[in-house]
Design a protein around this motif. Sequence first.
Motif, PDB file in Angstrom:
ATOM      1  N   SER A  40       0.849  -1.194   0.000  1.00 33.80           N
ATOM      2  CA  SER A  40       0.000   0.000   0.000  1.00 33.80           C
ATOM      3  C   SER A  40       0.883   1.242   0.000  1.00 33.80           C
ATOM      4  O   SER A  40       2.030   1.195   0.451  1.00 33.80           O
ATOM      5  CB  SER A  40      -0.922   0.028   1.224  1.00 33.80           C
ATOM      6  N   GLY A  41       0.340   2.359  -0.491  1.00 36.37           N
ATOM      7  CA  GLY A  41       1.083   3.620  -0.434  1.00 36.37           C
ATOM      8  C   GLY A  41       0.699   4.569  -1.546  1.00 36.37           C
ATOM      9  O   GLY A  41       0.166   4.167  -2.578  1.00 36.37           O
ATOM     10  N   LEU A  42       0.936   5.862  -1.308  1.00 37.17           N
ATOM     11  CA  LEU A  42       0.751   6.893  -2.335  1.00 37.17           C
ATOM     12  C   LEU A  42       2.105   7.486  -2.668  1.00 37.17           C
ATOM     13  O   LEU A  42       2.892   7.797  -1.765  1.00 37.17           O
ATOM     14  CB  LEU A  42      -0.187   7.999  -1.853  1.00 37.17           C
ATOM     15  N   THR A  43       2.374   7.639  -3.968  1.00 38.46           N
ATOM     16  CA  THR A  43       3.637   8.246  -4.357  1.00 38.46           C
ATOM     17  C   THR A  43       3.555   8.848  -5.749  1.00 38.46           C
ATOM     18  O   THR A  43       2.613   8.600  -6.491  1.00 38.46           O
ATOM     19  CB  THR A  43       4.789   7.224  -4.284  1.00 38.46           C
ATOM     20  N   HIS A  44       4.553   9.677  -6.067  1.00 35.98           N
ATOM     21  CA  HIS A  44       4.650  10.349  -7.368  1.00 35.98           C
ATOM     22  C   HIS A  44       5.927   9.900  -8.061  1.00 35.98           C
ATOM     23  O   HIS A  44       6.880   9.489  -7.415  1.00 35.98           O
ATOM     24  CB  HIS A  44       4.736  11.874  -7.208  1.00 35.98           C
ATOM     25  N   GLY A  45       5.950  10.014  -9.370  1.00 35.09           N
ATOM     26  CA  GLY A  45       7.161   9.703 -10.113  1.00 35.09           C
ATOM     27  C   GLY A  45       7.082  10.254 -11.520  1.00 35.09           C
ATOM     28  O   GLY A  45       6.009  10.580 -12.018  1.00 35.09           O
ATOM     29  N   GLY A  54       9.137  13.879 -24.489  1.00 35.48           N
ATOM     30  CA  GLY A  54       8.052  14.225 -23.586  1.00 35.48           C
ATOM     31  C   GLY A  54       8.217  13.507 -22.259  1.00 35.48           C
ATOM     32  O   GLY A  54       9.035  12.594 -22.130  1.00 35.48           O
ATOM     33  N   ALA A  55       7.444  13.942 -21.270  1.00 30.83           N
ATOM     34  CA  ALA A  55       7.550  13.359 -19.934  1.00 30.83           C
ATOM     35  C   ALA A  55       6.169  13.198 -19.317  1.00 30.83           C
ATOM     36  O   ALA A  55       5.210  13.860 -19.717  1.00 30.83           O
ATOM     37  CB  ALA A  55       8.426  14.227 -19.041  1.00 30.83           C
ATOM     38  N   CYS A  56       6.085  12.307 -18.339  1.00 33.01           N
ATOM     39  CA  CYS A  56       4.842  12.068 -17.617  1.00 33.01           C
ATOM     40  C   CYS A  56       5.121  12.091 -16.122  1.00 33.01           C
ATOM     41  O   CYS A  56       6.067  11.461 -15.649  1.00 33.01           O
ATOM     42  CB  CYS A  56       4.252  10.704 -18.003  1.00 33.01           C
ATOM     43  N   LYS A  57       4.298  12.838 -15.388  1.00 33.80           N
ATOM     44  CA  LYS A  57       4.311  12.752 -13.929  1.00 33.80           C
ATOM     45  C   LYS A  57       3.094  11.928 -13.531  1.00 33.80           C
ATOM     46  O   LYS A  57       1.957  12.288 -13.854  1.00 33.80           O
ATOM     47  CB  LYS A  57       4.237  14.129 -13.282  1.00 33.80           C
ATOM     48  N   LEU A  58       3.342  10.825 -12.863  1.00 36.37           N
ATOM     49  CA  LEU A  58       2.281   9.898 -12.492  1.00 36.37           C
ATOM     50  C   LEU A  58       2.168   9.837 -10.973  1.00 36.37           C
ATOM     51  O   LEU A  58       3.175   9.766 -10.266  1.00 36.37           O
ATOM     52  CB  LEU A  58       2.596   8.507 -13.049  1.00 36.37           C
ATOM     53  N   THR A  59       0.946   9.904 -10.465  1.00 33.81           N
ATOM     54  CA  THR A  59       0.682   9.750  -9.034  1.00 33.81           C
ATOM     55  C   THR A  59      -0.268   8.574  -8.853  1.00 33.81           C
ATOM     56  O   THR A  59      -1.309   8.514  -9.504  1.00 33.81           O
ATOM     57  CB  THR A  59       0.031  11.016  -8.439  1.00 33.81           C
ATOM     58  N   LEU A  60       0.101   7.646  -7.984  1.00 35.13           N
ATOM     59  CA  LEU A  60      -0.735   6.480  -7.715  1.00 35.13           C
ATOM     60  C   LEU A  60      -1.014   6.379  -6.222  1.00 35.13           C
ATOM     61  O   LEU A  60      -0.139   6.623  -5.397  1.00 35.13           O
ATOM     62  CB  LEU A  60      -0.046   5.187  -8.167  1.00 35.13           C
ATOM     63  N   GLU A  69      -6.394   5.037  -7.191  1.00 36.31           N
ATOM     64  CA  GLU A  69      -6.407   6.426  -7.666  1.00 36.31           C
ATOM     65  C   GLU A  69      -5.192   6.659  -8.542  1.00 36.31           C
ATOM     66  O   GLU A  69      -4.091   6.178  -8.238  1.00 36.31           O
ATOM     67  CB  GLU A  69      -6.367   7.363  -6.460  1.00 36.31           C
ATOM     68  N   ALA A  70      -5.393   7.365  -9.650  1.00 36.01           N
ATOM     69  CA  ALA A  70      -4.280   7.698 -10.537  1.00 36.01           C
ATOM     70  C   ALA A  70      -4.440   9.123 -11.053  1.00 36.01           C
ATOM     71  O   ALA A  70      -5.527   9.525 -11.463  1.00 36.01           O
ATOM     72  CB  ALA A  70      -4.224   6.724 -11.714  1.00 36.01           C
ATOM     73  N   LEU A  71      -3.360   9.888 -11.004  1.00 33.11           N
ATOM     74  CA  LEU A  71      -3.315  11.218 -11.604  1.00 33.11           C
ATOM     75  C   LEU A  71      -2.212  11.179 -12.657  1.00 33.11           C
ATOM     76  O   LEU A  71      -1.049  10.922 -12.340  1.00 33.11           O
ATOM     77  CB  LEU A  71      -3.010  12.283 -10.554  1.00 33.11           C
ATOM     78  N   VAL A  72      -2.587  11.416 -13.920  1.00 34.41           N
ATOM     79  CA  VAL A  72      -1.642  11.343 -15.036  1.00 34.41           C
ATOM     80  C   VAL A  72      -1.472  12.739 -15.626  1.00 34.41           C
ATOM     81  O   VAL A  72      -2.437  13.327 -16.117  1.00 34.41           O
ATOM     82  CB  VAL A  72      -2.138  10.367 -16.124  1.00 34.41           C
ATOM     83  N   LEU A  91      -5.424   2.243 -15.686  1.00 36.18           N
ATOM     84  CA  LEU A  91      -4.682   2.007 -14.441  1.00 36.18           C
ATOM     85  C   LEU A  91      -5.548   1.602 -13.247  1.00 36.18           C
ATOM     86  O   LEU A  91      -5.235   0.644 -12.538  1.00 36.18           O
ATOM     87  CB  LEU A  91      -3.879   3.253 -14.076  1.00 36.18           C
ATOM     88  N   VAL A  92      -6.626   2.347 -13.012  1.00 34.32           N
ATOM     89  CA  VAL A  92      -7.381   2.132 -11.780  1.00 34.32           C
ATOM     90  C   VAL A  92      -8.063   0.765 -11.777  1.00 34.32           C
ATOM     91  O   VAL A  92      -8.575   0.314 -12.804  1.00 34.32           O
ATOM     92  CB  VAL A  92      -8.417   3.249 -11.550  1.00 34.32           C
TER      93      VAL A  92
END
Length: 230
Positions: A40-45, A54-60, A69-72, A91-92
């Motif tokens: 379990s856990g929430l993190t960004h990368g 290009g780049a992607c910041k992903l939060t799960l 939960e996913a923020l893309v 993802l979710v």
Amino acid sequence: MIYSSEVQEMCPVAKGAYHGPAPIPEEGKWVQVKEIKDVSGLTHGVGWCAPQQGACKLTLNVKEGIIEEALVETLGCTGMTHSAAMAGEILVGKTLLEALNTDLVCDAINTAMRELFLQIVYGRTQTAFSEGGLPIGASLEDLGKGLCGQVGTIFSTAAKGPRYLSLTEGYITRLALDENNEITGYEFVHLGKMMEAIKKGVDANEALAKAKGTYGRFADAAKYIDPRKE
């Protein structure tokens, strides 16, 4: 199970005590992870595509092995925005292992998923020592009022100097210059606030005026320029 002839000829030797994997910090607990449901856990990368265009910041936000939960957020490539739309659906509901082995449409998103997987399974999450972790929806706090991505966009040339286009405050409408033509401040529009006001029925011009603000020594400028035209 197939054993080689060399192994078949070996005599058995008893194995010593089994201590299990080293515990990792997860949402305020120390956990010995033996199965994916133990994570379990929430993190960004951040991830990037192979040509690094290009780049992607992903939060799960992962609860008991499931991505709840996913923020893309993507940057630098028009096609990536549509990839993010699809990845948000993909993802979710998946386990971490499923998501790691799923095509997330864009290589940058796939790379971000790989980096987050490593953080999460090694206990290097943002919530490693937060009891109970964070509620579903916590990633939206990064976006601020109006839920707009935080993207800084600056254009600059040796011949004409820098132009601020977008900063944390929002869309830059005017730059303030002093007598030496150096930037001393800027005027901005917070697009999230403006759109929220318009949706509530406020006249667009009034909403625009209310969403404007300034930063720095804007009022003391010798002149003002539109960074997109002048």
